[in-house]
Design a protein around this motif. Structure first.
Motif, PDB file in Angstrom:
ATOM      1  N   ARG A  26       0.817  -1.338  -0.186  1.00  0.00           N
ATOM      2  CA  ARG A  26      -0.025   0.053  -0.103  1.00  0.00           C
ATOM      3  C   ARG A  26       0.781   1.325   0.126  1.00  0.00           C
ATOM      4  O   ARG A  26       0.569   2.293   0.531  1.00  0.00           O
ATOM      5  CB  ARG A  26      -1.049  -0.087   1.156  1.00  0.00           C
ATOM      6  CG  ARG A  26      -1.768  -1.268   1.502  1.00  0.00           C
ATOM      7  CD  ARG A  26      -2.395  -1.735   0.391  1.00  0.00           C
ATOM      8  NE  ARG A  26      -3.541  -0.929  -0.350  1.00  0.00           N
ATOM      9  CZ  ARG A  26      -3.990  -0.988  -1.512  1.00  0.00           C
ATOM     10  NH1 ARG A  26      -3.650  -2.149  -2.186  1.00  0.00           N
ATOM     11  NH2 ARG A  26      -4.967  -0.260  -1.613  1.00  0.00           N
ATOM     12  N   SER A 143      -4.732   3.007   4.226  1.00  0.00           N
ATOM     13  CA  SER A 143      -5.026   2.102   3.056  1.00  0.00           C
ATOM     14  C   SER A 143      -5.403   0.583   3.557  1.00  0.00           C
ATOM     15  O   SER A 143      -6.102  -0.117   3.053  1.00  0.00           O
ATOM     16  CB  SER A 143      -3.801   1.980   2.323  1.00  0.00           C
ATOM     17  OG  SER A 143      -4.241   1.645   0.979  1.00  0.00           O
ATOM     18  N   ASN A 146      -8.875   0.216   4.842  1.00  0.00           N
ATOM     19  CA  ASN A 146      -9.978   0.361   3.865  1.00  0.00           C
ATOM     20  C   ASN A 146      -9.880  -0.994   2.906  1.00  0.00           C
ATOM     21  O   ASN A 146     -10.815  -1.445   2.294  1.00  0.00           O
ATOM     22  CB  ASN A 146      -9.453   1.649   2.651  1.00  0.00           C
ATOM     23  CG  ASN A 146      -9.986   2.911   3.439  1.00  0.00           C
ATOM     24  OD1 ASN A 146     -10.543   2.666   4.610  1.00  0.00           O
ATOM     25  ND2 ASN A 146      -9.309   4.046   2.993  1.00  0.00           N
ATOM     26  N   LYS A 147      -8.662  -1.817   2.821  1.00  0.00           N
ATOM     27  CA  LYS A 147      -8.555  -2.841   2.188  1.00  0.00           C
ATOM     28  C   LYS A 147      -9.109  -4.190   2.857  1.00  0.00           C
ATOM     29  O   LYS A 147      -8.855  -5.004   2.516  1.00  0.00           O
ATOM     30  CB  LYS A 147      -7.045  -3.047   1.654  1.00  0.00           C
ATOM     31  CG  LYS A 147      -6.728  -4.229   0.938  1.00  0.00           C
ATOM     32  CD  LYS A 147      -5.170  -4.127   0.433  1.00  0.00           C
ATOM     33  CE  LYS A 147      -4.915  -5.669  -0.098  1.00  0.00           C
ATOM     34  NZ  LYS A 147      -4.625  -6.234   0.903  1.00  0.00           N
ATOM     35  N   THR A 253      -9.777  -0.975  -4.931  1.00  0.00           N
ATOM     36  CA  THR A 253      -8.843  -1.086  -3.863  1.00  0.00           C
ATOM     37  C   THR A 253      -7.462  -1.097  -4.623  1.00  0.00           C
ATOM     38  O   THR A 253      -6.519  -0.376  -4.088  1.00  0.00           O
ATOM     39  CB  THR A 253      -8.680  -2.151  -3.004  1.00  0.00           C
ATOM     40  OG1 THR A 253     -10.204  -2.104  -2.475  1.00  0.00           O
ATOM     41  CG2 THR A 253      -7.759  -2.324  -2.014  1.00  0.00           C
ATOM     42  N   GLN A 263      -3.724  12.568  -2.482  1.00  0.00           N
ATOM     43  CA  GLN A 263      -3.470  11.341  -1.618  1.00  0.00           C
ATOM     44  C   GLN A 263      -2.261  11.681  -0.486  1.00  0.00           C
ATOM     45  O   GLN A 263      -2.147  11.130   0.314  1.00  0.00           O
ATOM     46  CB  GLN A 263      -2.554  10.230  -2.603  1.00  0.00           C
ATOM     47  CG  GLN A 263      -3.542  10.084  -3.714  1.00  0.00           C
ATOM     48  CD  GLN A 263      -5.020   9.408  -2.996  1.00  0.00           C
ATOM     49  OE1 GLN A 263      -4.690   8.406  -2.145  1.00  0.00           O
ATOM     50  NE2 GLN A 263      -5.904   9.697  -3.710  1.00  0.00           N
ATOM     51  N   TRP A 267      -4.875  11.050   4.765  1.00  0.00           N
ATOM     52  CA  TRP A 267      -5.008  10.567   6.082  1.00  0.00           C
ATOM     53  C   TRP A 267      -5.422  11.484   7.193  1.00  0.00           C
ATOM     54  O   TRP A 267      -6.210  11.261   7.974  1.00  0.00           O
ATOM     55  CB  TRP A 267      -3.832   9.464   6.376  1.00  0.00           C
ATOM     56  CG  TRP A 267      -2.553  10.484   6.550  1.00  0.00           C
ATOM     57  CD1 TRP A 267      -1.765  10.600   5.258  1.00  0.00           C
ATOM     58  CD2 TRP A 267      -1.848  10.994   7.444  1.00  0.00           C
ATOM     59  NE1 TRP A 267      -0.698  11.157   5.782  1.00  0.00           N
ATOM     60  CE2 TRP A 267      -0.831  11.569   7.118  1.00  0.00           C
ATOM     61  CE3 TRP A 267      -2.336  11.174   9.057  1.00  0.00           C
ATOM     62  CZ2 TRP A 267      -0.072  12.311   8.072  1.00  0.00           C
ATOM     63  CZ3 TRP A 267      -1.430  11.945   9.764  1.00  0.00           C
ATOM     64  CH2 TRP A 267      -0.180  12.339   9.349  1.00  0.00           C
TER      65      TRP A 267
END
Length: 301
Positions: A26, A143, A146-147, A253, A263, A267
């Motif tokens: 990721r 990430s 989320n995955k 994803t 990006q 976060w």
């Protein structure tokens, strides 16, 4: 048929060093590998050691450590073929440009995250040019969350490897065992894996280390530097691919199309302070040089 073709290819001499791209999962390695794969002379292999794609291998491959003088039948089988530029049903380039294997000056580019903490073994066995990608631990943690990356096994896999603990992670067993929540575990695993890289950096100054954030902030300029560093041919096709993968958004994803300027600090706007503190608390003890990660910082976000 593949065996016959690869037998023919084995008679051809490699002329350029392979390029090995690795990093914590990721971290943008797929985007980078795919971009370098746009160069006209490149044969691109995307995760030949991915245990989800190779029969007979299990989850442990994601976190397995092979010391520089060690052996690993699975990694050797997958990487030997990739580094030789062999045709494989899993090779991304097979669907597009297999003739490149016959060119006089092609480059094999391998993107592989399963062997991240075994990069020294990869380097000593295959002698590639090495590119290591770093990304902020909170961005990686988000990430992973989320995955829905599993949290049940990573630390268990790390702690059961005595050689890994003896060489790199012995002082950090306590903090690894303490991690319980998803963000604590993602932070601890990020810290542990990157601690291995930090230990190796002084020994291998020839390895190139880049940050995902720098690429996102100025992708065209930073990619030009990468292409120059690895002596890959820049082209309009490469430029168009970078534009498409940095200014267009695609769901999924594993999509490499992102508006990259969003990006870098995403976060900070998605994670709350408690979640950020969990990551920082479990990264800070590893005393890493890559990001200034301190529990004191989350108050400034």
């Amino acid at each position: 048929m593949l065996k016959i073709l690869n037998g023919i290819l084995s008679c051809l001499q490699m002329r350029n060093k392979a390029i090995f791209i690795t990093g914590h999962g990721r971290s943008g390695t797929t985007w980078i590998g795919s971009t370098l794969g746009q160069a006209s002379s490149v044969l691109y292999y995307n995760e030949p050691c991915n245990p989800d794609r190779v029969s007979g291998e299990d989850y442990s491959a994601w976190f397995r450590y092979v010391p520089p003088d060690g052996k690993d039948a699975f990694f050797e089988r997958c990487l030997d073929a990739a580094f030789k530029g062999y045709i494989s049903i899993r090779a991304h380039w097979l669907r597009h440009r297999p003739y490149r294997r016959l060119l006089p000056s092609y480059n094999v580019v391998i993107k592989e995250v399963a062997t991240f903490i075994s990069v020294e073994w990869v380097y000593k066995r295959y002698r590639p040019e090495v590119l290591i990608v770093m990304r902020h631990p909170c961005a990686v943690g988000l990430s992973e969350k989320n995955k829905n990356t599993p949290i049940e096994h990573p630390i268990t896999e790390i702690l059961k490897q005595n050689t890994l603990l003896e060489k790199h992670l012995g002082p950090y067993v306590k903090i690894l065992k303490k991690a319980k929540t998803p963000y604590e575990i993602y932070g601890a695993v990020w810290g542990a894996r990157n601690r291995v890289i930090a230990d190796l950096m002084p020994q291998y100054p020839e390895w190139k280390i880049i940050s995902y954030e720098n690429l996102c902030e100025n992708p065209s300029e930073e990619y030009r530097k990468l292409f120059e560093h690895f002596d890959l041919q820049w082209s309009d096709k490469v430029q168009r691919f970078i534009a498409q993968t940095t200014t267009e958004e695609a769901s999924g994803t594993y999509s490499i199309k992102r508006v990259t300027e969003k990006q870098v600090d995403k976060w900070k706007h998605v994670m709350n302070k408690y979640e950020i503190e969990q990551v920082y608390t479990f990264v800070e003890p590893f005393n890493l040089p890559f990001y200034r990660v301190s529990r004191d910082l989350f108050q400034d976000l």
